[in-house]
Design an enzyme around this catalytic site. Structure first.
Site, PDB file in Angstrom:
ATOM      1  N   GLU A 109      15.310  -1.867   6.051  1.00 44.75           N
ATOM      2  CA  GLU A 109      14.568  -1.726   7.322  1.00 44.75           C
ATOM      3  C   GLU A 109      14.149  -2.530   7.737  1.00 44.75           C
ATOM      4  OE1 GLU A 109      11.783   1.217   7.100  1.00 44.75           O
ATOM      5  OE2 GLU A 109      12.757   2.523   6.328  1.00 44.75           O
TER       6      GLU A 109
ATOM      7  N   CYS B 229       9.339  -8.259  10.981  1.00 42.95           N
ATOM      8  CA  CYS B 229       9.746  -7.331   9.733  1.00 42.95           C
ATOM      9  C   CYS B 229      10.524  -7.600   9.079  1.00 42.95           C
ATOM     10  CB  CYS B 229       8.594  -6.379  10.286  1.00 42.95           C
ATOM     11  SG  CYS B 229       7.970  -6.002   8.153  1.00 42.95           S
TER      12      CYS B 229
ATOM     13  N   CYS C 217      12.736  -0.484  -3.762  1.00 43.45           N
ATOM     14  CA  CYS C 217      11.689  -1.722  -5.108  1.00 43.45           C
ATOM     15  C   CYS C 217      11.449  -0.879  -6.164  1.00 43.45           C
ATOM     16  CB  CYS C 217      10.501  -1.772  -3.589  1.00 43.45           C
ATOM     17  SG  CYS C 217       8.511  -2.687  -3.907  1.00 43.45           S
TER      18      CYS C 217
ATOM     19  N   CYS D 163       4.151   1.422  -6.018  1.00 43.67           N
ATOM     20  CA  CYS D 163       2.962   1.933  -4.873  1.00 43.67           C
ATOM     21  C   CYS D 163       2.947   3.035  -4.373  1.00 43.67           C
ATOM     22  CB  CYS D 163       2.744   1.048  -4.128  1.00 43.67           C
ATOM     23  SG  CYS D 163       2.462  -1.091  -4.176  1.00 43.67           S
TER      24      CYS D 163
ATOM     25  N   CYS E 258       3.312   4.128  -0.966  1.00 41.25           N
ATOM     26  CA  CYS E 258       4.719   4.023   0.211  1.00 41.25           C
ATOM     27  C   CYS E 258       6.386   4.646  -0.382  1.00 41.25           C
ATOM     28  CB  CYS E 258       4.062   2.140  -0.376  1.00 41.25           C
ATOM     29  SG  CYS E 258       5.947   0.951   0.120  1.00 41.25           S
TER      30      CYS E 258
ATOM     31  N   GLU F 273       9.272  -6.568  -2.722  1.00 39.78           N
ATOM     32  CA  GLU F 273       8.532  -7.611  -2.999  1.00 39.78           C
ATOM     33  C   GLU F 273       9.054  -8.622  -2.850  1.00 39.78           C
ATOM     34  OE1 GLU F 273       5.926  -9.689  -4.058  1.00 39.78           O
ATOM     35  OE2 GLU F 273       5.138  -7.665  -4.030  1.00 39.78           O
TER      36      GLU F 273
ATOM     37  N   SER G 299       4.307 -10.996   2.256  1.00 43.54           N
ATOM     38  CA  SER G 299       2.769  -9.933   1.784  1.00 43.54           C
ATOM     39  C   SER G 299       2.790  -9.914   0.090  1.00 43.54           C
ATOM     40  CB  SER G 299       2.783  -8.741   2.386  1.00 43.54           C
ATOM     41  OG  SER G 299       2.479  -8.207   2.285  1.00 43.54           O
TER      42      SER G 299
ATOM     43  N   SER H 208      -1.524  -7.886  -0.865  1.00 42.49           N
ATOM     44  CA  SER H 208      -1.927  -6.033  -1.105  1.00 42.49           C
ATOM     45  C   SER H 208      -2.982  -5.739  -1.760  1.00 42.49           C
ATOM     46  CB  SER H 208      -0.858  -5.517  -0.831  1.00 42.49           C
ATOM     47  OG  SER H 208       0.235  -5.571   0.399  1.00 42.49           O
ATOM     48  N   LEU H 209      -4.281  -5.584  -1.491  1.00 41.74           N
ATOM     49  CA  LEU H 209      -4.892  -5.308  -2.111  1.00 41.74           C
ATOM     50  C   LEU H 209      -5.723  -3.733  -2.248  1.00 41.74           C
ATOM     51  CD1 LEU H 209      -7.204  -6.840  -4.097  1.00 41.74           C
ATOM     52  CD2 LEU H 209      -9.082  -6.575  -2.472  1.00 41.74           C
ATOM     53  N   HIS H 210      -6.054  -3.327  -1.297  1.00 45.97           N
ATOM     54  CA  HIS H 210      -6.165  -1.980  -1.250  1.00 45.97           C
ATOM     55  C   HIS H 210      -7.364  -1.583  -2.217  1.00 45.97           C
ATOM     56  CE1 HIS H 210      -2.630  -2.109   1.384  1.00 45.97           C
ATOM     57  NE2 HIS H 210      -2.014  -2.146  -0.138  1.00 45.97           N
TER      58      HIS H 210
ATOM     59  N   ASN I 145       0.247   5.156   7.073  1.00 43.73           N
ATOM     60  CA  ASN I 145       0.784   5.783   7.948  1.00 43.73           C
ATOM     61  C   ASN I 145       0.612   7.095   7.089  1.00 43.73           C
ATOM     62  OD1 ASN I 145       1.822   4.899  10.395  1.00 43.73           O
ATOM     63  ND2 ASN I 145       2.483   2.990   9.178  1.00 43.73           N
TER      64      ASN I 145
ATOM     65  N   CYS J 157       6.815   1.731   5.709  1.00 39.78           N
ATOM     66  CA  CYS J 157       8.081   1.027   6.061  1.00 39.78           C
ATOM     67  C   CYS J 157       9.134   1.655   4.955  1.00 39.78           C
ATOM     68  CB  CYS J 157       7.449  -0.047   5.170  1.00 39.78           C
ATOM     69  SG  CYS J 157       8.974  -1.120   4.325  1.00 39.78           S
TER      70      CYS J 157
END
Length: 353
Positions: A92, A105, A112, A116, A119, A160, A191, A214-216, A290, A333
């Site tokens: 994508e 992007c 991946c 996560c 995702c 990643e 990222s 990406s901490l989150h 999302n 994503c």
């Protein structure tokens, strides 16, 4: 012999190739110019190259050009592409239009392996890395479809980036090159989910890009439940690596923070986050997530996101809420790729105007 992707060669690598083929070094810059600035689709378009060299290139190499398998166009101007690669895999790429220019992007891997849990990209794992030229061809495909210049690039699509380090570094060199499309390094944002050794390795490059981490979550139990990578590189190690990165490069870090209802969006969590990154001068980008099929998470409501933002700002942390783009399409994503693999892509066409 399997053909190699000439789009993946830096000028230095092309110069070595020309020497290997018995050609003068200046041919490298000419071919690079054809591939990356003029974005030639065929070697036969390279009218200033000897016929014998053209024949050799056609025999042993190919120019990366992705097929538009599907795309979705949002009312706000965002366009999401499902590109089909030469081997049939799909990735994508997203075009986002801002008042300062067009941002693309890009994906850096097919799938991946980071796992996560909020995702869609990671569902199904990693298939393979993308070559440098395949990543560059995402940008060229968008430019070809829209006829518009791309001024900014974010490496935040599928994959990643630091798990595909060498190819990503070559991509950055190729796309920022003055003999190509010449996107300034300060217009790149990379990222990572937090691969500590690779953050240190990136710091050694001293690139003028923006590193987005990406901490989150601000503590290990919470972050490990969302991001398995935290089991290998806990929050304390990650923040220490971020501080080293800042000291080495002089560049401010941006922390991405996906707002998940009832998980990481409390006032107490905001206070923990502020304490964790105090003194870094870092920016926190709050992201309303999302919806993703198969994920247990749901987005914080807008009022809670704004309250969390204000709490951070009261504690001296610069925080903004990411503008939501493409809400009327498969914005998450990896979602379009996943839907296509199941044989159904809602609101999709073939990017025809």
């Amino acid at each position: 012999m399997e053909k190699r992707c000439i789009t993946s060669f830096t000028i230095e690598q092309l110069t070595a190739l020309m020497k290997e083929l018995g050609q003068p070094g200046f041919r490298a810059k000419q071919i690079f110019h054809w591939v990356h600035q003029k974005q030639a689709a065929e070697f036969s378009q390279m009218t200033d190259q000897p016929k014998a060299l053209i024949a050799r290139l056609e025999q042993d190499f190919y120019i990366a050009q992705h097929k538009v398998r599907r795309c979705q166009r949002s009312k706000d101007g965002t366009v999401k592409y499902l590109f089909e690669l030469a081997d049939g895999n799909c990735i994508e790429t997203v075009l986002m239009r801002y008042n300062y220019g067009n941002t693309v992007c890009v994906s850096t891997q097919v799938g991946c392996r980071m796992g996560c849990r909020f995702c869609a990209s990671t569902q199904g794992g990693r298939v393979r890395n993308l070559e440098a030229g395949e990543i560059a061809a995402e940008i060229y495909g968008v430019m070809r479809d829209t006829g518009e210049r791309v001024s900014h690039v974010v490496l935040m699509g599928i994959g990643e980036p630091l798990d595909n380090f060498d190819n990503v570094m070559d991509f950055l060199e190729i796309v920022s090159c003055a003999d190509g499309i010449n996107i300034g390094m300060r217009n790149f944002s990379l990222s990572t989910c937090g691969l500590v050794p690779m953050i240190d390795k990136l710091a050694e490059k001293k690139l003028q890009l923006t590193l987005s981490v990406s901490l989150h979550a601000p503590e290990n139990t919470m972050r490990s439940s969302m991001m398995p990578v935290n089991n290998a590189y806990p929050v304390e190690q990650l923040i220490a690596a971020c501080r080293r990165y800042q000291q080495t490069t002089g560049r401010r870090i941006s922390f991405e923070y996906s707002m998940v209802r009832g998980v990481n969006d409390s006032d107490q969590t905001a206070a923990m986050l502020a304490k964790l990154i105090r003194g870094m001068g870092a920016h926190v980008n709050l992201i309303p997530i999302n919806p993703v099929d198969g994920s247990p998470y749901s987005a914080s409501d807008d009022a809670n996101v704004r309250r969390f933002q204000q709490r951070l700002m009261d504690l001296g942390v610069n925080a903004t809420v990411r503008r939501r783009l493409g809400q009327d399409i498969s914005a998450a994503c990896g979602q379009l790729r996943r839907e296509d693999s199941k044989g159904g892509v809602p609101n999709a066409d073939h990017c025809q105007n």
